[in-house]
Scaffold this active site. Structure first.
Site: not given
Ligand code: RRO
Length: 312
Positions: A45, A130
């Site tokens: 993650k 993100c």
């Molecule tokens: O954690 C998120 O809300 C998230 C991330 Br870091 C990302 O790069 N892409 C996404 O769809 N959700």
């Protein structure tokens, strides 16, 4: 038998499939399930410098043709993933990718410095896309900031590494981003695409947004983004030079879409929404389906058809 092996950034993968960062990879227990699956690799993650709880729930909801999420970067903090990478058994056939997503360039510098100091055989994928942290625009949509970040980070990483890009929707943007990527020698791959940012899903009956954060705005994934993903994979495959590679992600629900990603130019394929919905047993299914497609079409290896999409 069709050969699904590949290599990314000089590292061999027994097959081209692994998870998209964010899915099935926040905790060691999930990473263990990926190790036990038929995936060819695994990625952690996206890590921030500090642990984060992320956004309030509901923050991920499956939709009839994909998913919407606004997780808000929940993660255990980068030291957890650094320790995981330090303790990882690299004699295992699956290489380890680690995703970093600092909330500032300074945080990315601090995290990358510590990974460089540890000198581990894992591969970094730095997340420039993100869409879900309130008040933080995506770096991938700010060309100047992205170029600056790459010029600062690449010499610290030293080794080959990759970046996770948002989807682009204009030819001028494909040109501009590819030109930046091509300037950075050890930037070995781009992962295309992160979720299509700031969609809105509304429940017809209740007339209510389906996720809670950001008034219901969130990143779209799954089948509905396949064609955007294929276009981004192909656009970068056509433009990148010096052996730089593309990892495809977006809309893979079976071997057929994985085949299309490779035809568009992908050297590996990550799975997001479908992994979340079906679980790690998906890897066995998608491998088998892609092998059957390759056999039916007479392709023995991914090289036989990678990037060979025909145009009219
Ligand atoms: O954690 C998120 O809300 C998230 C991330 Br870091 C990302 O790069 N892409 C996404 O769809 N959700």
């Amino acid at each position: 038998m069709a050969d699904l092996s590949t290599s990314i950034a000089g590292v061999a993968l027994p097959n081209l499939f692994f998870n998209a960062s964010g899915v099935w990879c926040q905790h060691e227990s999930e990473l263990k399930e990926l190790l036990d699956s038929e995936s060819g690799s695994l990625i952690t993650k996206s890590a921030t410098f500090e642990h984060r709880e992320g956004n309030p729930s509901p923050r991920y909801v499956p939709l009839p043709t994909g998913s919407i999420n606004s997780m808000g970067l929940p993660n255990e903090g980068f030291e957890y993933y650094l320790n995981y990478a330090k303790n990882y058994d690299y004699t295992n056939k699956k290489p380890l990718f680690v995703s970093l997503s600092g909330l500032s360039l300074q945080d990315n510098v601090k995290m990358v410095e510590q990974f460089a100091a540890a000198d581990l055989p894992c591969v970094l994928e730095i997340n420039f896309s993100c869409p879900n942290v309130p008040g933080k625009p995506q770096l991938g949509y700010d060309m100047e900031a992205m170029e600056n970040a790459l010029k600062v980070l690449a010499p610290i990483v030293k080794k080959p590494f990759g970046i996770k890009l948002p989807p682009y929707f204009d030819i001028a943007h494909f040109d501009a981003v590819a030109a930046i990527v091509n300037k950075i020698d050890n930037l070995a791959f781009v992962t295309c695409v992160n979720s299509v940012g700031n969609g809105l899903a509304i429940d017809f009956e209740t007339e209510t947004a389906v996720i809670k954060p950001k008034d219901g705005f969130g990143g779209l994934g799954g089948a509905m983004i396949l064609n955007t993903a294929l276009a981004n994979v192909n656009a970068f495959h056509r433009r990148l030079t010096g052996g730089k590679q593309v990892i495809g992600v977006g809309g893979v629900t079976s071997g057929k879409e994985a085949f299309l990603h490779v035809l568009a130019g992908a050297s590996a394929v990550q799975i997001g929404t479908q992994l979340k919905e079906e679980g790690p047993s998906f890897f066995a299914r998608v491998k088998k389906e892609l092998e059957e497609i390759m056999q039916a079409k007479g392709y023995k290896s991914l090289d036989d058809f990678r990037g060979k999409v025909k145009t009219l």
